[in-house]
Design a protein around this motif. Structure first.
Motif, PDB file in Angstrom:
ATOM      1  N   ARG A 103       0.827  -1.197   0.000  1.00  0.00           N
ATOM      2  CA  ARG A 103       0.000   0.000   0.000  1.00  0.00           C
ATOM      3  C   ARG A 103       0.866   1.253   0.000  1.00  0.00           C
ATOM      4  O   ARG A 103       0.549   2.255  -0.610  1.00  0.00           O
ATOM      5  CB  ARG A 103      -0.914  -0.014   1.221  1.00  0.00           C
ATOM      6  CG  ARG A 103      -2.203   0.694   0.997  1.00  0.00           C
ATOM      7  CD  ARG A 103      -3.226   0.264   1.992  1.00  0.00           C
ATOM      8  NE  ARG A 103      -2.824   0.564   3.345  1.00  0.00           N
ATOM      9  CZ  ARG A 103      -3.107  -0.199   4.391  1.00  0.00           C
ATOM     10  NH1 ARG A 103      -3.776  -1.306   4.237  1.00  0.00           N
ATOM     11  NH2 ARG A 103      -2.697   0.141   5.582  1.00  0.00           N
TER      12      ARG A 103
ATOM     13  N   ARG B 127       1.925   1.884  -3.647  1.00  0.00           N
ATOM     14  CA  ARG B 127       0.884   2.291  -4.588  1.00  0.00           C
ATOM     15  C   ARG B 127       0.581   3.776  -4.440  1.00  0.00           C
ATOM     16  O   ARG B 127       0.429   4.267  -3.335  1.00  0.00           O
ATOM     17  CB  ARG B 127      -0.406   1.504  -4.328  1.00  0.00           C
ATOM     18  CG  ARG B 127      -0.314   0.072  -4.757  1.00  0.00           C
ATOM     19  CD  ARG B 127      -1.596  -0.664  -4.460  1.00  0.00           C
ATOM     20  NE  ARG B 127      -1.325  -2.088  -4.458  1.00  0.00           N
ATOM     21  CZ  ARG B 127      -1.929  -2.952  -3.654  1.00  0.00           C
ATOM     22  NH1 ARG B 127      -2.835  -2.521  -2.798  1.00  0.00           N
ATOM     23  NH2 ARG B 127      -1.625  -4.226  -3.711  1.00  0.00           N
ATOM     24  N   GLY B 128       0.499   4.442  -5.571  1.00  0.00           N
ATOM     25  CA  GLY B 128       0.219   5.867  -5.523  1.00  0.00           C
ATOM     26  C   GLY B 128       1.495   6.667  -5.330  1.00  0.00           C
ATOM     27  O   GLY B 128       1.675   7.705  -5.934  1.00  0.00           O
TER      28      GLY B 128
ATOM     29  N   TYR C 161      -1.322   4.554 -11.210  1.00  0.00           N
ATOM     30  CA  TYR C 161      -2.197   3.902 -12.182  1.00  0.00           C
ATOM     31  C   TYR C 161      -3.093   4.934 -12.860  1.00  0.00           C
ATOM     32  O   TYR C 161      -3.626   5.826 -12.217  1.00  0.00           O
ATOM     33  CB  TYR C 161      -3.054   2.871 -11.436  1.00  0.00           C
ATOM     34  CG  TYR C 161      -3.994   2.072 -12.295  1.00  0.00           C
ATOM     35  CD1 TYR C 161      -3.522   1.021 -13.081  1.00  0.00           C
ATOM     36  CD2 TYR C 161      -5.359   2.336 -12.296  1.00  0.00           C
ATOM     37  CE1 TYR C 161      -4.394   0.256 -13.854  1.00  0.00           C
ATOM     38  CE2 TYR C 161      -6.235   1.581 -13.064  1.00  0.00           C
ATOM     39  CZ  TYR C 161      -5.740   0.548 -13.834  1.00  0.00           C
ATOM     40  OH  TYR C 161      -6.605  -0.199 -14.598  1.00  0.00           O
TER      41      TYR C 161
ATOM     42  N   THR D 180      -3.295  11.574  -2.541  1.00  0.00           N
ATOM     43  CA  THR D 180      -2.141  10.672  -2.605  1.00  0.00           C
ATOM     44  C   THR D 180      -0.918  11.261  -1.897  1.00  0.00           C
ATOM     45  O   THR D 180      -0.412  10.644  -0.964  1.00  0.00           O
ATOM     46  CB  THR D 180      -1.814  10.308  -4.072  1.00  0.00           C
ATOM     47  OG1 THR D 180      -3.000  10.431  -4.848  1.00  0.00           O
ATOM     48  CG2 THR D 180      -1.243   8.939  -4.180  1.00  0.00           C
TER      49      THR D 180
ATOM     50  N   HIS E  30       0.349   9.810   1.797  1.00  0.00           N
ATOM     51  CA  HIS E  30       1.632   9.122   1.842  1.00  0.00           C
ATOM     52  C   HIS E  30       2.696   9.951   2.551  1.00  0.00           C
ATOM     53  O   HIS E  30       3.849   9.548   2.625  1.00  0.00           O
ATOM     54  CB  HIS E  30       2.105   8.765   0.426  1.00  0.00           C
ATOM     55  CG  HIS E  30       1.361   7.613  -0.180  1.00  0.00           C
ATOM     56  ND1 HIS E  30       1.444   6.339   0.299  1.00  0.00           N
ATOM     57  CD2 HIS E  30       0.504   7.554  -1.219  1.00  0.00           C
ATOM     58  CE1 HIS E  30       0.676   5.531  -0.419  1.00  0.00           C
ATOM     59  NE2 HIS E  30       0.084   6.252  -1.349  1.00  0.00           N
TER      60      HIS E  30
END
Lengths: 307, 553, 317
Positions: free
Chosen positions: B88, B91-92, B97, B119, B123
């Motif tokens: 996780r 991702r980002g 994506y 995002t 994060h």
């Protein structure tokens, strides 16, 4: 303690029905031709349980005269006899054999519910398919009418109509059928609308096909799967409505053996800790559960195949 | 390029999907190596497993799927064994994506900028204020109009092409090492596609981001990728650097993909002016309710000729077909068949008038009744129009199946679900032929098909035209198809005919500005095409500029 | 926003119009009554004088549309006319009973709404788990049970053991706590029936929502499951959940009829059933109108709320 013994009973019943369902599925897989057997093999236990139960009810309804030890309406003993001897489930408030009346109830209650559902379906799906195919004013008119009729709660509407037209079996069937036809109409119309926009329908229209062929040959075959599933669901609904009305004393009238009325007639026993009045209620519940299990499986299969 | 360090490495990857209580392969035996800053094109037909593989590069599988074999390592981290929390975290932030449909992939409940900032803030890469400033900067680089303000809109308030760029900007937010682009331009019109493609490519280059670019469009992948990997039914066919792959494909399947665009029919000379056209559309104006969709559309279609009607979605080409068939009566103008005016509503047309004009549809899946067997699908028009019954009817059905090159004994009793896409489309053609028409409307008949299959269909249509003297109206948005089959071209935009004429003239300059834009926007299989086009447009061809503005809205 | 309020106003207007049409149907249905109302109520033995007096009292000598207008006018002022059976004003009969019915429905809703939302959402989140499958079987069974079956089972097991009374005897002077205690079994019956429905619908709505591409996108952005549910799923789940709740509250309103009869609860449902048996048409009309109005109002509220929670409608282009 009633609660604990109840839980034990429940566990025993669950285990028993699972075993029955398993055996029935195994038997069907062995007996049916290959393609049908393949479908059955992937059926969940709930679905095969439902099939067994439906089968049993059909047998009871068809062969009621052979199975029932006593006549439907005859007083054959004292009132409220216990579960003993010839009267395996005792007698009711008038001294009629409970077991026999339960068996005849399968014929009467289920028969009337099936007839009502069939009528509701005929009415609702014909109009629904027609509205979706023809469109325009017919569709607008019918849809608005159905909207308004559906804005009145079904049971309340039924009570109103039964007050006016009286409580005979024929009015009961007609009233419930008309009320339920509105729900069938909604579904049939929605399903048909999904089909009508397909190019093959456009192709058939442009070919110059007439309305009956358009509906019967082009649309109906594609609408069958959801309509059949809906038939099961509507049957449950109709069956429960009729039972509720009978229970309220406004549905199927005595002395006809009918499960809803039987609960009402013998309800006093409950307060004395006698389980007998729960039997007809349970008979209603069991059939609805069975039909719902089968329909759930059909819907699941249909949605799985679509992907 | 190979001197750069490896970023992503897949070895022997196998992914399974669950259907009907059993697991079956979606992709298997996939090896994939991606270096930093490199763009890998992943191409294949629908169902080849491209998206599944792209998502696996993020250590993600959809519900009902599982990675059952192989290893996926991203920058030294094994994505299969890594705990979910670690994946996780990637991702980002390090792998992002971009989805096919931006309209569905943006949450309708939040503004674009809130979704952008989520995002980096979540994060812990940036503060909210920094992220907002950065968003405006990236929106500007993505050449979005009003970059300072567009973020404060909700997704449904922004057009498709802009949303797709906003989504690319969102993917860029944390400056990831790798971005997965999953068919980002498939849902867009060609003229919009160019803007998105060039924006994506510039961004990827500027930040030296590695990318996996998933598409089914060869010409698009040729512009975007350094290397191309071809997938077929979940397996790798071959992989090579883009130029090599285009010039010398090794495998038969790849060659077939490339060969497709070779079909070209011999152009028929224009019909003599004295000949009565089979169909003439005269000054047709039409509307859906109060929304006008067609304005003064006129063109003729002659015997043995194919008229291609070209335009983007919403240009009115399919509506024109609906007017001709009588499904949408026009508010002004008329349609004539062999010189005689047809009743505007199909319900008023005679059986014979209906028989003379037939239609073949884009989606063969919805064009054939799934509950009817081939015998009935083809047999019904024969029975209905020509009154054949019994043995004569069966004979005619078999004859028609022969014509469309399907073995009668094998196919006559099948259901549509037992046919491939190309076979279904052939049945659609047979149904049209069964009526023995003079005129057939082909509505995007090849656009849902894989390219090799489409080629076969075009050849078949050509042959049948010569054999039965047919007139075709060919609706398409694909100019390669137009080159292959048309005698005459009608270009439509916003419900009007912009330009029309013989194919030869239409494909040689000078063009109407919109035709120019449309023609130049169709990607070529040449990897340098996008660069040259952008360069040419930058030089400032006045026409392209003006049209570009109107198309970019 | 102005557009949205316009839509809301349109819905409300439509709701009022629907109610108007329903009042026409309910009133008009009585006109379909075969034979003469006065005759059928008073029986064959009635003298011509009593018949005439009865007709005058009900206004049966007036044309239908005048009677409808005066009936509707009365209803709007809270006057439903008199009962045919005992000649008492219907408003007096109905007042307390309707509030009893509302109390029971709200009682059941207060338990079932939170319960079924939580259980339904959990079933959706743990899809295909043992829990989910068990929930499926249990809810499918329980929606198949007739209400009186559930009611009598509860009576059999719980009232028999002496925990709660099997007859929900409430009068106006009963304290709130006592009232909750006495009506516990009917409320529990309704809760069991309606919870199953609501759980199934909630589960379906949430699963549908979790399958949307923007939820997948949120996962692919590396967001925590908590944030995905709270920030991405929930705002969009509002409309479907509102609809589920409204549909089931509406169901509760009619579900009370049977339950009231089982537990001899002095509510509107029981009054209606008694009146149907007595063919006390004016009372049946009044009860039907009240039930229908409650039903329409609930659906209207749900409709308006889900319109207001839809960002596509609230933030216009």
């Amino acid at each position: 303690m009633a609660f604990l013994s109840g839980a034990m009973w429940l566990a025993a019943i669950l285990a028993g029905s699972a075993a029955l369902a398993w055996a029935f599925r195994a038997a069907l897989v062995a007996l049916l031709p290959a393609t049908a057997a393949r479908v059955m093999r992937t059926a969940p236990l709930t679905a095969s349980f439902g099939l067994v139960v439906i089968l049993l009810y059909v047998v009871a309804a068809v062969f009621a005269d052979l199975i029932a030890p006593f006549p439907e309406r005859a007083v054959v003993g004292a009132e409220y006899l216990p579960w003993e001897g010839a009267h395996i489930l005792g007698t009711d408030n008038l001294g009629r054999d409970m077991f026999s009346r339960l068996i005849y109830g399968a014929r009467n209650t289920v028969g009337i519910a099936v007839a009502t559902t069939a009528l509701a379906f005929l009415l609702g799906s014909v109009l629904g398919l027609l509205a979706a195919t023809v469109g325009g004013w017919l569709d607008q008119g019918l849809s608005r009418l159905v909207d308004v009729l559906m804005a009145i709660p079904a049971l309340i509407f039924a009570l109103l109509l039964l007050t006016i037209f009286g409580t005979s079996v024929v009015t009961l069937i007609l009233v419930i059928a008309v009320i339920d036809a509105t729900r069938v109409f909604r579904l049939a119309r929605a399903v048909a609308q999904g089909i009508v926009v397909m190019d093959y329908i456009e192709a058939a229209k442009l070919r110059g096909e007439r309305l009956p062929r358009l509906i019967l040959r082009e649309i109906l075959p594609n609408a069958m799967a959801p309509l059949v599933a809906e038939f099961g669901l509507r049957f449950c609904f109709v069956f429960l409505s009729i039972s509720a009305l009978s229970f309220l004393g406004l549905g199927i009238q005595p002395p006809t053996a009918d499960w809803g009325s039987m609960v009402r007639e013998n309800a006093t026993l409950i307060t004395f800790g006698d389980v007998t009045p729960l039997l007809p209620a349970g008979a209603i519940a069991l059939l609805t559960v069975a039909v719902n299990f089968v329909v759930d499986w059909m819907l699941h299969r249909a949605s799985g195949l679509k992907e | 390029m190979t001197t750069k360090p490896v970023l992503l490495e897949m070895r022997g990857v196998r992914i399974e999907g669950r259907a009907d209580e059993t697991w079956s392969d979606i992709v298997r035996d996939i090896d994939l190596t991606l270096h930093r800053g490199e763009v890998l094109g992943l191409i294949g037909e629908s169902g080849a497993g491209k998206s599944t593989l792209g998502l696996a590069a993020m250590g993600y599988t959809r519900d009902g799927c599982r990675i059952s074999e192989g290893s996926i390592r991203f920058d030294g981290i094994d994505l299969i064994v890594a705990p979910e929390a670690e994946r996780r975290g990637l991702r980002g932030r390090r792998i992002a994506y971009v989805a096919q449909s931006a309209a569905a992939s943006f949450n309708p409940a939040h503004r674009l900028i809130d979704q952008y900032c989520e995002t980096p803030v979540q994060h812990g890469v940036m503060s909210r204020a920094e992220a907002e400033r950065d968003a405006v900067e990236l929106y500007r680089r993505m050449r979005l109009p009003n970059p300072g303000e567009i973020g404060f809109r909700y997704p449904h308030q922004v057009s498709g092409g802009q949303l797709q760029r906003a989504m690319t900007a969102m993917a860029m937010a944390c400056r990831p090492d790798l971005i997965i682009f999953d068919e980002p331009t498939t849902a867009l019109d060609v003229t919009t596609q160019i803007e998105v493609l060039s924006a994506i490519r510039d961004a990827v280059r500027q930040f030296d981001t590695a990318a996996i670019y998933i598409t089914h469009d060869l010409a698009v992948v040729a512009q975007m990728a350094d290397r191309i990997k071809v997938l077929l039914k979940g397996r790798e066919v071959e992989e090579a650097p883009t130029r090599e792959m285009l010039s010398t494909p090794r495998e038969a399947y790849t060659k077939s993909l490339w060969a497709v665009r070779s079909h070209a029919r011999t152009e028929q000379p224009p019909a003599p002016a004295s000949e009565t056209p089979v169909v003439s559309v005269r000054g047709v104006t039409a509307a859906y309710g109060k929304v006008p969709v067609l304005h003064e559309v006129s063109f003729d279609i002659h015997r043995r000729r194919t008229v291609a009607v070209v335009g983007e979605s919403g240009s009115g080409k399919s509506t024109t077909a609906r007017v001709i068939t009588g499904l949408l009566p026009p508010s002004a103008g008329e349609v004539a068949f062999e010189g005689k005016v047809l009743p505007a509503d199909y319900r008023q047309r005679s059986k014979d008038q209906l028989r003379q004009a037939q239609m073949i549809y884009q989606m063969a899946d919805t064009a054939l009744n799934p509950r009817h067997r081939i015998r009935e699908i083809i047999g019904r028009p024969v029975e209905f129009y020509l009154g054949l019954r019994g043995r004569a009817l069966t004979e005619r059905i078999r004859e028609l199946l022969h014509l469309i090159e399907l073995e009668p004994d094998r196919f006559i009793d099948r259901l549509p679900s037992e046919l491939s896409g190309g076979q279904k489309q052939r049945i659609g053609i047979a149904r049209a032929l069964a009526a023995e028409p003079r005129f057939i409307i082909c509505d995007e008949v090849t656009s849902a098909l894989d390219q090799l299959v489409a080629e076969g269909i075009l050849k078949l249509l050509d042959r049948l035209q010569a054999e039965f003297d047919l007139a075709y109206m060919f609706i398409t948005h694909d100019l390669a198809t137009v080159r292959a089959i048309a005698d005459e071209v009608v270009v439509m935009k916003d419900g009007r005919v912009v330009e029309q004429g013989p194919k030869g003239e239409m494909f040689t300059p000078p063009h109407h500005a919109y035709t120019e834009l449309l023609l130049s926007s169709v990607p070529d299989m040449d990897p340098d095409w996008l660069d040259r086009l952008l360069e040419a447009r930058r030089q400032g061809k006045a026409g392209a500029e003006a049209a570009g503005e109107s198309a970019g809205n | 926003m102005a557009r949205v309020w316009g839509m809301v106003a349109q819905r409300v207007a439509l709701g009022i119009f629907t109610l108007f049409v329903i009042s026409l149907i309910i009133f008009g249905a009585v006109e379909l009554l075969p034979g003469d109302l006065a005759q059928s109520v008073l029986g064959q033995a009635a003298t011509p004088e009593t018949l005439a007096a009865f007709r005058r009292e009900l206004g049966l000598d007036l044309p239908a549309h005048e009677r409808y207008l005066s009936w509707l006018g009365g209803v709007l002022q809270g006057d439903f006319g008199n009962s045919l059976a005992n000649r008492r004003p219907i408003a007096d009969l109905i007042g307390v009973r309707f509030s009893n019915t509302l109390f029971l429905a709200l009682y059941a809703a207060a338990i079932s709404v939170p319960l079924s939302l939580v259980l339904g959402i959990l079933a959706a989140l743990w899809r295909n788990s043992i829990y989910d499958r068990a929930v499926n079987v249990a809810t499918l069974s329980s929606i198949s049970f007739p209400e009186f079956f559930v009611a009598y089972i509860l009576v059999f097991f719980i009232a028999q053991a002496g925990f709660f009374p099997s007859i929900a005897n409430v009068s106006t002077d009963v304290s709130f706590g006592e009232r909750l205690y006495r009506t516990f079994l009917p409320a529990l019956t309704l809760t069991l029936v309606v919870t199953a429905h609501m759980m199934r619908m909630t589960r379906a709505a949430i699963i549908n929502l979790l399958a949307s591409p923007y939820i997948e996108m949120a996962r692919l952005k590396g967001l925590s499951p908590r944030r995905i549910i709270l920030r991405h799923a929930l705002p969009n789940a509002l409309a479907p959940i509102i609809n589920v709740i409204a549909l089931n509250l509406a169901y509760l309103i009619t579900g009370v009829v049977v339950v009231e009869v089982v537990f001899v609860y002095p509510g509107l449902g029981q009054l209606m059933v008694d009146s149907v048996a007595k063919r006390d048409i004016t009372v049946v009309q009044a009860s039907a109108l009240i039930f229908a109005a409650a039903f329409v109002t609930l659906n209207l509220i749900a409709d308006v709320l889900s319109t207001l929670s839809n960002p596509r409608l609230v933030h216009r282009r």
